[in-house]
Motif scaffolding. Structure first.
Motif, PDB file in Angstrom:
ATOM      1  N   LYS A   1      45.547  35.779  39.744  1.00 37.43           N
ATOM      2  CA  LYS A   1      44.853  36.879  39.066  1.00 37.43           C
ATOM      3  C   LYS A   1      43.802  37.505  39.970  1.00 37.43           C
ATOM      4  CE  LYS A   1      45.357  35.816  34.122  1.00 37.43           C
ATOM      5  NZ  LYS A   1      45.411  37.171  33.561  1.00 37.43           N
ATOM      6  N   ILE A   2      43.108  36.671  40.739  1.00 48.94           N
ATOM      7  CA  ILE A   2      42.075  37.185  41.642  1.00 48.94           C
ATOM      8  C   ILE A   2      42.688  38.100  42.712  1.00 48.94           C
ATOM      9  CG2 ILE A   2      40.442  36.510  43.463  1.00 48.94           C
ATOM     10  CD1 ILE A   2      39.786  34.038  41.718  1.00 48.94           C
ATOM     11  N   LYS A   3      43.875  37.740  43.168  1.00 47.75           N
ATOM     12  CA  LYS A   3      44.558  38.576  44.162  1.00 47.75           C
ATOM     13  C   LYS A   3      44.831  39.977  43.614  1.00 47.75           C
ATOM     14  CE  LYS A   3      46.904  34.723  46.472  1.00 47.75           C
ATOM     15  NZ  LYS A   3      48.217  34.072  46.730  1.00 47.75           N
ATOM     16  N   GLU A   4      45.080  40.062  42.324  1.00 48.76           N
ATOM     17  CA  GLU A   4      45.410  41.336  41.696  1.00 48.76           C
ATOM     18  C   GLU A   4      44.178  42.083  41.185  1.00 48.76           C
ATOM     19  OE1 GLU A   4      48.207  40.431  38.650  1.00 48.76           O
ATOM     20  OE2 GLU A   4      49.742  39.676  40.033  1.00 48.76           O
ATOM     21  N   ASP A   5      43.103  41.333  40.887  1.00 45.66           N
ATOM     22  CA  ASP A   5      41.909  41.963  40.332  1.00 45.66           C
ATOM     23  C   ASP A   5      40.673  41.191  40.795  1.00 45.66           C
ATOM     24  OD1 ASP A   5      39.900  43.140  38.891  1.00 45.66           O
ATOM     25  OD2 ASP A   5      40.918  43.038  36.957  1.00 45.66           O
ATOM     26  N   GLU A   6      39.934  41.752  41.755  1.00 40.26           N
ATOM     27  CA  GLU A   6      38.776  41.063  42.327  1.00 40.26           C
ATOM     28  C   GLU A   6      37.589  41.002  41.371  1.00 40.26           C
ATOM     29  OE1 GLU A   6      37.765  42.674  46.112  1.00 40.26           O
ATOM     30  OE2 GLU A   6      39.575  41.910  47.094  1.00 40.26           O
ATOM     31  N   ASP A   7      37.651  41.723  40.250  1.00 37.11           N
ATOM     32  CA  ASP A   7      36.571  41.647  39.268  1.00 37.11           C
ATOM     33  C   ASP A   7      36.426  40.239  38.699  1.00 37.11           C
ATOM     34  OD1 ASP A   7      35.936  44.288  39.601  1.00 37.11           O
ATOM     35  OD2 ASP A   7      36.977  44.980  37.800  1.00 37.11           O
ATOM     36  N   TYR A   8      37.511  39.459  38.754  1.00 33.76           N
ATOM     37  CA  TYR A   8      37.440  38.084  38.267  1.00 33.76           C
ATOM     38  C   TYR A   8      36.515  37.222  39.127  1.00 33.76           C
ATOM     39  CZ  TYR A   8      41.304  38.915  35.010  1.00 33.76           C
ATOM     40  OH  TYR A   8      42.093  39.386  33.977  1.00 33.76           O
ATOM     41  N   LEU A   9      36.188  37.684  40.317  1.00 33.67           N
ATOM     42  CA  LEU A   9      35.278  36.941  41.189  1.00 33.67           C
ATOM     43  C   LEU A   9      33.856  36.894  40.619  1.00 33.67           C
ATOM     44  CD1 LEU A   9      36.469  38.256  44.672  1.00 33.67           C
ATOM     45  CD2 LEU A   9      36.800  35.947  43.751  1.00 33.67           C
ATOM     46  N   ASP A  10      33.572  37.737  39.646  1.00 36.27           N
ATOM     47  CA  ASP A  10      32.252  37.732  39.010  1.00 36.27           C
ATOM     48  C   ASP A  10      32.067  36.556  38.054  1.00 36.27           C
ATOM     49  OD1 ASP A  10      31.634  40.097  40.319  1.00 36.27           O
ATOM     50  OD2 ASP A  10      32.331  41.361  38.655  1.00 36.27           O
ATOM     51  N   GLU A  11      33.154  35.891  37.698  1.00 38.23           N
ATOM     52  CA  GLU A  11      33.080  34.773  36.741  1.00 38.23           C
ATOM     53  C   GLU A  11      32.729  33.488  37.487  1.00 38.23           C
ATOM     54  OE1 GLU A  11      33.127  35.429  33.705  1.00 38.23           O
ATOM     55  OE2 GLU A  11      34.110  37.388  33.620  1.00 38.23           O
ATOM     56  N   THR A  12      31.507  33.446  38.016  1.00 43.17           N
ATOM     57  CA  THR A  12      31.122  32.358  38.927  1.00 43.17           C
ATOM     58  C   THR A  12      31.115  30.982  38.255  1.00 43.17           C
ATOM     59  OG1 THR A  12      28.803  32.898  38.474  1.00 43.17           O
ATOM     60  CG2 THR A  12      29.799  33.848  40.465  1.00 43.17           C
ATOM     61  N   GLU A  13      30.619  30.906  37.027  1.00 40.60           N
ATOM     62  CA  GLU A  13      30.568  29.606  36.347  1.00 40.60           C
ATOM     63  C   GLU A  13      31.972  29.058  36.130  1.00 40.60           C
ATOM     64  OE1 GLU A  13      28.843  27.558  32.239  1.00 40.60           O
ATOM     65  OE2 GLU A  13      28.331  29.629  32.734  1.00 40.60           O
ATOM     66  N   ALA A  14      32.886  29.915  35.678  1.00 40.37           N
ATOM     67  CA  ALA A  14      34.261  29.480  35.449  1.00 40.37           C
ATOM     68  C   ALA A  14      34.961  29.146  36.762  1.00 40.37           C
ATOM     69  CB  ALA A  14      35.035  30.561  34.697  1.00 40.37           C
ATOM     70  N   LEU A  15      34.664  29.922  37.807  1.00 40.21           N
ATOM     71  CA  LEU A  15      35.248  29.622  39.125  1.00 40.21           C
ATOM     72  C   LEU A  15      34.785  28.260  39.629  1.00 40.21           C
ATOM     73  CD1 LEU A  15      34.897  33.125  40.811  1.00 40.21           C
ATOM     74  CD2 LEU A  15      37.062  31.961  40.302  1.00 40.21           C
ATOM     75  N   ASN A  16      33.517  27.940  39.408  1.00 43.18           N
ATOM     76  CA  ASN A  16      32.998  26.631  39.814  1.00 43.18           C
ATOM     77  C   ASN A  16      33.670  25.514  39.021  1.00 43.18           C
ATOM     78  OD1 ASN A  16      31.217  27.643  41.716  1.00 43.18           O
ATOM     79  ND2 ASN A  16      29.520  27.856  40.242  1.00 43.18           N
TER      80      ASN A  16
ATOM     81  N   GLN B   1      36.862  24.872  40.488  1.00 40.89           N
ATOM     82  CA  GLN B   1      36.730  24.531  41.914  1.00 40.89           C
ATOM     83  C   GLN B   1      37.463  25.535  42.804  1.00 40.89           C
ATOM     84  OE1 GLN B   1      38.135  20.431  41.984  1.00 40.89           O
ATOM     85  NE2 GLN B   1      36.103  19.671  41.442  1.00 40.89           N
ATOM     86  N   ILE B   2      37.242  26.805  42.496  1.00 37.96           N
ATOM     87  CA  ILE B   2      37.838  27.880  43.285  1.00 37.96           C
ATOM     88  C   ILE B   2      36.737  28.540  44.090  1.00 37.96           C
ATOM     89  CG2 ILE B   2      39.047  30.093  43.210  1.00 37.96           C
ATOM     90  CD1 ILE B   2      40.395  29.112  40.623  1.00 37.96           C
ATOM     91  N   SER B   3      36.851  28.471  45.406  1.00 38.23           N
ATOM     92  CA  SER B   3      35.823  29.016  46.294  1.00 38.23           C
ATOM     93  C   SER B   3      35.908  30.532  46.338  1.00 38.23           C
ATOM     94  CB  SER B   3      35.983  28.453  47.706  1.00 38.23           C
ATOM     95  OG  SER B   3      35.870  27.046  47.686  1.00 38.23           O
ATOM     96  N   LEU B   4      34.750  31.178  46.447  1.00 40.16           N
ATOM     97  CA  LEU B   4      34.702  32.633  46.549  1.00 40.16           C
ATOM     98  C   LEU B   4      35.054  33.077  47.961  1.00 40.16           C
ATOM     99  CD1 LEU B   4      31.410  33.270  44.529  1.00 40.16           C
ATOM    100  CD2 LEU B   4      33.758  33.345  43.701  1.00 40.16           C
TER     101      LEU B   4
ATOM    102  N   ALA C   1      39.035  29.150  30.775  1.00 43.51           N
ATOM    103  CA  ALA C   1      40.216  29.963  31.084  1.00 43.51           C
ATOM    104  C   ALA C   1      40.143  31.335  30.435  1.00 43.51           C
ATOM    105  CB  ALA C   1      41.483  29.237  30.633  1.00 43.51           C
ATOM    106  N   THR C   2      39.462  31.426  29.283  1.00 41.19           N
ATOM    107  CA  THR C   2      39.360  32.723  28.609  1.00 41.19           C
ATOM    108  C   THR C   2      38.596  33.747  29.445  1.00 41.19           C
ATOM    109  OG1 THR C   2      37.378  32.000  27.399  1.00 41.19           O
ATOM    110  CG2 THR C   2      39.511  31.702  26.308  1.00 41.19           C
ATOM    111  N   ASP C   3      37.749  33.291  30.359  1.00 41.83           N
ATOM    112  CA  ASP C   3      37.031  34.215  31.239  1.00 41.83           C
ATOM    113  C   ASP C   3      37.991  34.974  32.157  1.00 41.83           C
ATOM    114  OD1 ASP C   3      34.626  33.498  30.153  1.00 41.83           O
ATOM    115  OD2 ASP C   3      34.058  32.124  31.768  1.00 41.83           O
TER     116      ASP C   3
END
Length: 208
Positions: free
Chosen positions: A187-202, A205-208, A127-129
């Motif tokens: 948060k992703i809706k407001e800042d797409e830079d969070y999409l770079d946190e691929t390990e945390a997204l996996n 279980q949040i799809s890119l 979550a800290t990511d």
């Protein structure tokens, strides 16, 4: 979670049970709800742990009061039926007694930095990511989950020190996981830079 603020709480103990525990010559604890448990399991949330140590038979006989037995860090008033205890001055000892059973430690100026339960800690780590702090996670847990927040908290000047005990850590981790998923998606809706946190997204279980 139920907050037990030892600066305000008076723990009421049945006097007969207390005396019986002393006379047993066995280790016993006093729990935060005033129960006296002889030969405790070790998972109780307690304000006191000890054992009567007989004095020399040559010493003058003296009736031992609850105050004498518990010591100066406990403020005691007793009557024929009850022993009423204020335990806030014993806070540092109480931390040591309960630390190993706590779900998280909020006793330092740094605040909560980890969970002792692996699933909760994995959530906190990833979550800290997304700039979600342990403090935010703890606030969610304290508001929504069963358990105890044992603390000393005063208003003026503000001071807080506490240990958190989550009753069902498995269920709490499932609940927190879903809540964090929702927070991340917003948060992703407001800042797409969070999409770079691929390990945390996996992990969440949040799809890119």
């Amino acid at each position: 979670m139920k907050k037990v603020n030892l600066l305000k709480e008076i723990i009421q103990v049945d006097k007969k049970e207390f005396l019986k525990a002393i006379n047993s010559n066995k280790e016993f604890v006093i729990t935060i709800d005033g129960k006296v448990v002889v030969e405790p399991k070790g998972d109780e949330i307690v304000i006191y742990k000890g054992k009567y140590k007989p004095i020399s038979p040559l010493a003058p006989k003296k009736t031992l009061s609850a105050q004498d037995f518990l010591g100066a860090n406990y403020k005691v008033v007793e009557n024929e039926e009850l022993i009423m205890i204020k335990a806030s001055l014993a806070w540092q000892d109480i931390i040591k007694l309960n630390y190993d059973n706590a779900s998280y430690d909020d006793t330092t100026s740094d605040g909560v930095s980890e969970f002792t339960h692996k699933k909760l800690e994995d959530i906190g780590w990833y979550a800290t990511d997304f700039d979600i702090t342990y403090r935010e996670l703890v606030d969610i847990l304290e508001e929504n989950c069963e358990g105890v927040l044992l603390c000393v908290e005063q208003d003026e000047p503000y001071r807080f020190s506490g240990l958190g005990f989550i009753e069902d850590e498995e269920s709490a981790s499932e609940f927190l996981y879903k809540k964090v998923q929702e927070i991340i998606k917003n948060k992703i809706k407001e800042d797409e830079d969070y999409l770079d946190e691929t390990e945390a997204l996996n992990f969440f279980q949040i799809s890119l």
